[in-house]
Enzyme design. Structure first.
Site, PDB file in Angstrom:
ATOM      1  N   TYR A   1       8.547  49.684 -80.277  1.00  0.00           N
ATOM      2  CA  TYR A   1       9.869  50.324 -80.157  1.00  0.00           C
ATOM      3  C   TYR A   1      10.679  50.208 -81.440  1.00  0.00           C
ATOM      4  O   TYR A   1      11.785  49.661 -81.438  1.00  0.00           O
ATOM      5  CB  TYR A   1      10.669  49.705 -78.991  1.00  0.00           C
ATOM      6  CG  TYR A   1       9.921  49.667 -77.689  1.00  0.00           C
ATOM      7  CD1 TYR A   1       9.701  50.824 -76.959  1.00  0.00           C
ATOM      8  CD2 TYR A   1       9.412  48.470 -77.201  1.00  0.00           C
ATOM      9  CE1 TYR A   1       8.997  50.802 -75.778  1.00  0.00           C
ATOM     10  CE2 TYR A   1       8.698  48.425 -76.019  1.00  0.00           C
ATOM     11  CZ  TYR A   1       8.489  49.590 -75.314  1.00  0.00           C
ATOM     12  OH  TYR A   1       7.796  49.550 -74.146  1.00  0.00           O
TER      13      TYR A   1
ATOM     14  N   TYR B   1       9.864  48.421 -64.407  1.00  0.00           N
ATOM     15  CA  TYR B   1       9.095  48.674 -65.635  1.00  0.00           C
ATOM     16  C   TYR B   1       7.615  48.470 -65.322  1.00  0.00           C
ATOM     17  O   TYR B   1       7.229  47.444 -64.750  1.00  0.00           O
ATOM     18  CB  TYR B   1       9.521  47.739 -66.783  1.00  0.00           C
ATOM     19  CG  TYR B   1       8.687  47.987 -68.010  1.00  0.00           C
ATOM     20  CD1 TYR B   1       8.935  49.097 -68.817  1.00  0.00           C
ATOM     21  CD2 TYR B   1       7.592  47.173 -68.321  1.00  0.00           C
ATOM     22  CE1 TYR B   1       8.129  49.384 -69.920  1.00  0.00           C
ATOM     23  CE2 TYR B   1       6.782  47.453 -69.416  1.00  0.00           C
ATOM     24  CZ  TYR B   1       7.061  48.560 -70.209  1.00  0.00           C
ATOM     25  OH  TYR B   1       6.254  48.846 -71.285  1.00  0.00           O
TER      26      TYR B   1
ATOM     27  N   ASP C   1       2.992  45.334 -58.726  1.00  0.00           N
ATOM     28  CA  ASP C   1       2.707  45.127 -60.146  1.00  0.00           C
ATOM     29  C   ASP C   1       3.115  43.701 -60.495  1.00  0.00           C
ATOM     30  O   ASP C   1       4.286  43.408 -60.689  1.00  0.00           O
ATOM     31  CB  ASP C   1       3.491  46.168 -60.960  1.00  0.00           C
ATOM     32  CG  ASP C   1       3.343  45.963 -62.459  1.00  0.00           C
ATOM     33  OD1 ASP C   1       2.782  44.934 -62.866  1.00  0.00           O
ATOM     34  OD2 ASP C   1       3.808  46.833 -63.219  1.00  0.00           O
TER      35      ASP C   1
ATOM     36  N   LYS D   1      -1.387  40.269 -68.559  1.00  0.00           N
ATOM     37  CA  LYS D   1      -0.610  39.346 -69.387  1.00  0.00           C
ATOM     38  C   LYS D   1      -1.140  37.907 -69.384  1.00  0.00           C
ATOM     39  O   LYS D   1      -2.046  37.591 -70.136  1.00  0.00           O
ATOM     40  CB  LYS D   1       0.867  39.391 -68.982  1.00  0.00           C
ATOM     41  CG  LYS D   1       1.568  40.667 -69.444  1.00  0.00           C
ATOM     42  CD  LYS D   1       3.045  40.581 -69.200  1.00  0.00           C
ATOM     43  CE  LYS D   1       3.783  41.853 -69.535  1.00  0.00           C
ATOM     44  NZ  LYS D   1       4.116  42.006 -70.943  1.00  0.00           N
TER      45      LYS D   1
HETATM   46  C1  LIG Z   1       5.579  44.523 -64.823  1.00  0.00           C
HETATM   47  C2  LIG Z   1       4.810  45.108 -65.974  1.00  0.00           C
HETATM   48  N1  LIG Z   1       3.890  46.044 -65.726  1.00  0.00           N
HETATM   49  C3  LIG Z   1       3.156  46.583 -66.721  1.00  0.00           C
HETATM   50  C4  LIG Z   1       3.350  46.204 -68.040  1.00  0.00           C
HETATM   51  C5  LIG Z   1       2.536  46.835 -69.125  1.00  0.00           C
HETATM   52  O1  LIG Z   1       1.626  45.933 -69.622  1.00  0.00           O
HETATM   53  P1  LIG Z   1       0.962  46.158 -71.076  1.00  0.00           P
HETATM   54  O2  LIG Z   1       2.077  45.974 -72.072  1.00  0.00           O
HETATM   55  O3  LIG Z   1      -0.101  45.106 -71.153  1.00  0.00           O
HETATM   56  O4  LIG Z   1       0.409  47.543 -71.094  1.00  0.00           O
HETATM   57  C6  LIG Z   1       4.313  45.242 -68.325  1.00  0.00           C
HETATM   58  C7  LIG Z   1       4.559  44.819 -69.719  1.00  0.00           C
HETATM   59  O5  LIG Z   1       5.577  44.296 -70.079  1.00  0.00           O
HETATM   60  C8  LIG Z   1       5.061  44.663 -67.272  1.00  0.00           C
HETATM   61  O6  LIG Z   1       5.997  43.735 -67.499  1.00  0.00           O
END
Ligand SMILES: Cc1ncc(COP(=O)(O)O)c(C=O)c1O
Length: 430
Positions: free
Chosen positions: A21, A149, A250, A279
């Protein structure tokens, strides 16, 4: 910062390299890191910063950990990568067994991918293929909540908050989905019927088109660092069942202990139909994610046309990533990580509480190993980043949020250094 003394070509970096970003024509300074171990990032100029970010939720055991190093070196000497089409290997199978055992019992089928965003793409594809296989082709849209997100690829982006999530930028290209209000009740509050009203109405009106609801359980991360009530998830599960809509959790940010439970869904004892993790899966060593689903969903997908799940990345189940993830999970389960996260929670609470007295601060909240100071106004990143580095800590705020999620192994001394730096910097904003 003495940019000219770096052996890293920072001038090339500034002219050619995009960072997350950022503008490539007017970039803010980046800090050259030459090493990282324990909870410290070592800058090229010799300064050591206490890491408050765990490299965006990932490095839960800090850096250069002997157990994780050993796992990856051992695997490297066997094989670093082979394609997963038509082949399999021990690191993938071992890790899959661990994940199936660690997650709720109905989640039995697993797909490995390269990043969190791709795991979300996979989850969405699973939901769409599920309904298509059952002949319910109109069910091809998603419902989610504001302030979410889920990543930066197109399908993931399309379920991020529509205001902060780049929707206007990609309007007309990106799929359009349904958005309900963000969960209102806070973590310790009950969930009233009116808190579900907006979501329920949208389900009532559109359930024939909706394949799945996707949500970050308990903690909305990059969309606002909001902690919401477990009761909301219980009600959400009931509504999804009532309206015959799949539920996707997620847990890419929250998984592996960060909220004080192994997975945030455990706060509510709710089981989704599809679960994404990433992560902290590899302890921050390599990029790897997984999408898990139930036998019911998996069997339906494979009973339809073309009878296959249609995804297959080149680096799927990379052996190095699987080996280190496996070692990371073993490491996590080998000590009292709940006590470590509780200690972190206590330290964050104590340390950040004084921020409340600052007129710059709108809210202070802590859950597990996550501490958030919400300001009244967005920070000036150029200024605040340097202030933190000058205080010997690595804290990377965004918008109005200054937040900490240190590695679980952090000691009191370094935790106090982090929280004191946050309080001082926040207070000094004019
Ligand atoms: C809740 C959530 N889902 C998906 C993602 C995307 O993961 P990546 O950055 O490994 O593509 C993130 C990344 O910050 C996240 O916090």
């Amino acid at each position: 910062m003495a940019l000219h003394s770096s052996s890293i070509d920072l001038d090339f970096d500034r002219r050619h390299l995009w960072h997350p970003y950022t503008s490539i024509t007017a970039p803010l300074p980046v800090y050259p890191v030459c090493g990282a171990s324990d909870v410290f990032l070592e800058l090229e100029d010799g300064r050591r910063l206490v890491d408050g970010m765990s490299s965006w939720w990932a490095a839960i055991h800090g850096y250069n950990h002997p157990v994780l190093n050993r796992a990856i070196v051992t695997q490297l000497q066997r094989m670093s990568h082979v394609m997963f089409g038509g082949l399999t290997h021990e690191p993938a199978v071992t890790l899959a067994k661990q994940l199936v055992a660690l997650t709720p019992e109905p989640l039995q089928k697993l797909f490995f991918s390269d990043s969190g965003s791709v795991a979300v793409e996979v989850a969405i594809k699973m939901a769409l293929q599920y309904w298509a296989a059952l002949g319910q082709t109109p069910k091809n849209r998603l419902l989610t909540v504001r302030s979410g997100y889920h990543g930066d690829t197109f399908a993931a982006m399309s379920v991020c908050d529509p205001v902060t999530g780049m929707h206007s930028l990609f309007k007309g290209v990106m799929p359009e989905h349904y958005f309900a209000e963000a969960p209102a009740p806070r973590f310790y509050e009950p969930c009233q019927e009116e808190d579900m009203a907006d979501l329920r109405q949208r389900l009532e009106r559109h359930h024939r088109e909706i394949a799945a609801v996707i949500i970050e359980p308990i903690v909305q991360g990059a969309g606002g660092m909001r902690f919401y009530s477990p009761h909301y998830l219980c009600r959400l599960r009931e509504l999804c069942d009532d309206y015959k809509v799949l539920l996707i959790f997620d847990e890419i940010a929250t998984g592996f202990g960060r909220t004080g439970k192994m997975f945030a869904l455990e706060h509510a004892a709710v089981v989704p139909d599809i679960l994404c993790v990433g992560k902290a899966l590899t302890g921050g060593y390599m990029t790897l994610a997984a999408t898990l689903t139930t036998e019911t969903v998996a069997e339906a997908i494979c009973s339809g046309n073309p009878g296959l799940f249609m995804h297959g990345p080149t680096f799927m189940a990379n052996p190095l990533a699987c080996a280190v993830a496996s070692a990371n999970i073993r490491l996590l389960c080998s000590y009292d990580w709940q006590a470590a996260v509780q200690r972190l929670e206590f330290g964050l609470r104590q340390g950040l509480e004084p921020c409340r007295d600052s007129c710059n601060v709108a809210d202070v909240r802590v859950l597990g190993g996550i501490g958030v100071v919400e300001l009244h106004h967005p920070v000036d990143m150029g200024i605040i980043q340097k202030q933190f580095v000058d205080k010997g800590v690595w804290v990377r705020p965004f918008g109005r949020l200054v937040y900490l999620m240190p590695p679980y192994i952090i000691r009191d001394k370094e935790l106090i250094q982090l929280t004191t730096a946050v309080c001082d910097v926040v207070e000094s904003i004019s």
